[in-house]
Structures are given as C-alpha cells and as structure tokens.
Design a protein around this motif. Sequence first.
Motif, mmCIF file in Angstrom:
data_model
loop_
_atom_site.group_PDB
_atom_site.id
_atom_site.type_symbol
_atom_site.label_atom_id
_atom_site.label_comp_id
_atom_site.label_asym_id
_atom_site.label_seq_id
_atom_site.Cartn_x
_atom_site.Cartn_y
_atom_site.Cartn_z
ATOM 1 N N SER A 108 76.298 59.726 12.903
ATOM 2 C CA SER A 108 76.172 60.374 14.212
ATOM 3 C C SER A 108 74.997 59.804 15.009
ATOM 4 O O SER A 108 75.184 58.996 15.915
ATOM 5 N N ASP A 109 73.795 60.157 14.654
ATOM 6 C CA ASP A 109 72.609 59.778 15.426
ATOM 7 C C ASP A 109 72.384 58.270 15.529
ATOM 8 O O ASP A 109 71.856 57.790 16.523
ATOM 9 N N TYR A 110 72.762 57.540 14.488
ATOM 10 C CA TYR A 110 72.484 56.090 14.451
ATOM 11 C C TYR A 110 73.750 55.239 14.510
ATOM 12 O O TYR A 110 73.717 54.054 14.235
ATOM 13 N N ARG A 111 74.854 55.830 14.901
ATOM 14 C CA ARG A 111 76.128 55.096 14.941
ATOM 15 C C ARG A 111 76.044 53.865 15.843
ATOM 16 O O ARG A 111 76.670 52.843 15.573
ATOM 17 N N GLN A 112 75.240 53.916 16.889
ATOM 18 C CA GLN A 112 75.132 52.784 17.812
ATOM 19 C C GLN A 112 74.541 51.546 17.141
ATOM 20 O O GLN A 112 74.693 50.439 17.644
ATOM 21 N N THR A 113 73.898 51.694 15.989
ATOM 22 C CA THR A 113 73.279 50.541 15.319
ATOM 23 C C THR A 113 74.264 49.750 14.472
ATOM 24 O O THR A 113 73.909 48.699 13.953
ATOM 25 N N TRP A 114 75.496 50.235 14.353
ATOM 26 C CA TRP A 114 76.500 49.489 13.579
ATOM 27 C C TRP A 114 77.896 49.634 14.187
ATOM 28 O O TRP A 114 78.891 49.764 13.505
ATOM 29 N N LEU A 115 77.948 49.489 15.502
ATOM 30 C CA LEU A 115 79.204 49.639 16.239
ATOM 31 C C LEU A 115 80.242 48.570 15.910
ATOM 32 O O LEU A 115 81.434 48.786 16.121
ATOM 33 N N GLU A 116 79.814 47.412 15.398
ATOM 34 C CA GLU A 116 80.770 46.330 15.166
ATOM 35 C C GLU A 116 81.717 46.560 13.998
ATOM 36 O O GLU A 116 82.615 45.758 13.765
ATOM 37 N N THR A 117 81.540 47.661 13.285
ATOM 38 C CA THR A 117 82.459 47.954 12.191
ATOM 39 C C THR A 117 82.647 49.456 12.052
ATOM 40 O O THR A 117 81.978 50.246 12.705
ATOM 41 N N GLU A 118 83.551 49.813 11.190
ATOM 42 C CA GLU A 118 83.866 51.206 10.893
ATOM 43 C C GLU A 118 84.017 51.306 9.382
ATOM 44 O O GLU A 118 84.517 50.379 8.745
ATOM 45 N N ALA A 119 83.591 52.393 8.810
ATOM 46 C CA ALA A 119 83.801 52.590 7.371
ATOM 47 C C ALA A 119 85.300 52.718 7.102
ATOM 48 O O ALA A 119 86.048 53.243 7.930
ATOM 49 N N ASP A 120 85.724 52.225 5.947
ATOM 50 C CA ASP A 120 87.116 52.411 5.533
ATOM 51 C C ASP A 120 87.352 53.854 5.100
ATOM 52 O O ASP A 120 88.473 54.351 5.166
ATOM 53 N N TYR A 121 86.265 54.499 4.669
ATOM 54 C CA TYR A 121 86.367 55.892 4.246
ATOM 55 C C TYR A 121 85.006 56.551 4.417
ATOM 56 O O TYR A 121 83.973 55.932 4.163
#
Length: 136
Positions: A103-116
């Motif tokens: 949530s709070d730090y999602r902008q620091t890893w926008l280039e990917t998404e967790a698979d789960y």
Amino acid sequence: MKLFALTNQHRISKGEATVADFQTEFDELGFDDSFICPHSPTERCGCHKPEIGLLLEAQQKHQLDLKKIVIIGDVGSTDMLAAHKVGAYKILVATGWGRRSKSDYRQTWLETEADYYAEHLLDAVNWILNKEKGAK
C-alpha cells in the motif's frame, strides 16, 4: 524442494552483526543455504536486492533455473523487483513490511506485480504446493 534465504543485511556493514551470525540463524531455521548481502544500500553493490547478485550466486551454486523459482518476500522494492528481473515467481507476504509495501510503498515497485499476495508464510507455501499439483 530446496529452501534458500536471500537477504539484505546492512546491519553487518554497521558492525552490528556478522555474516556468520546470519548464516548460523538460517542454518538453525532449516534453510538449505543462505545468500547474504552485507553492504549498505548506499554502496551500490551488485548483490543488494533489487540487484540480482544473490540470485545469480544461488543459481550458479545450485544449478537453478531462475524462471522456475519462487521468491517469497515482504518488500516489493527489493524482493519483488529482484524476482521480476530474473523472471521468477513472486509472492509478497503481508507479514513484516508486506502490508505497507503493498500500500504505502507500492509506487517504489510499479514495474511489476506479485504473482500472489499471501497473508503469511504458510499461505505462500500452500499456494506453491497447489501450483505444483496443477503443473503435474
């Protein structure tokens, strides 16, 4: 299934712990091997996640196919990004920094998404085992 620890431990660079301290802890926890970055994030080494040096070291030592491994971590900007760079499966656990990382730090890893997104480690393990069953 092998279990490895891949961890950034900048406390080592501050003299607050040693690599051996962490290796002993991971051995006691039952890990098959551990790969530890002892550097400060400001040192710009190749092993501090999200760099992939620890993963490449594990790959070479254990003949791993990095596209078939699963990285379970609680920090998107290190664990998930490193996994993304090598094409590994990515599980973000809500424990530790996980909830805030999502949530709070999602902008620091926008280039990917967790698979789960797992609530805890057992949830992550169950996802992996179910994925394995489906692959057979």
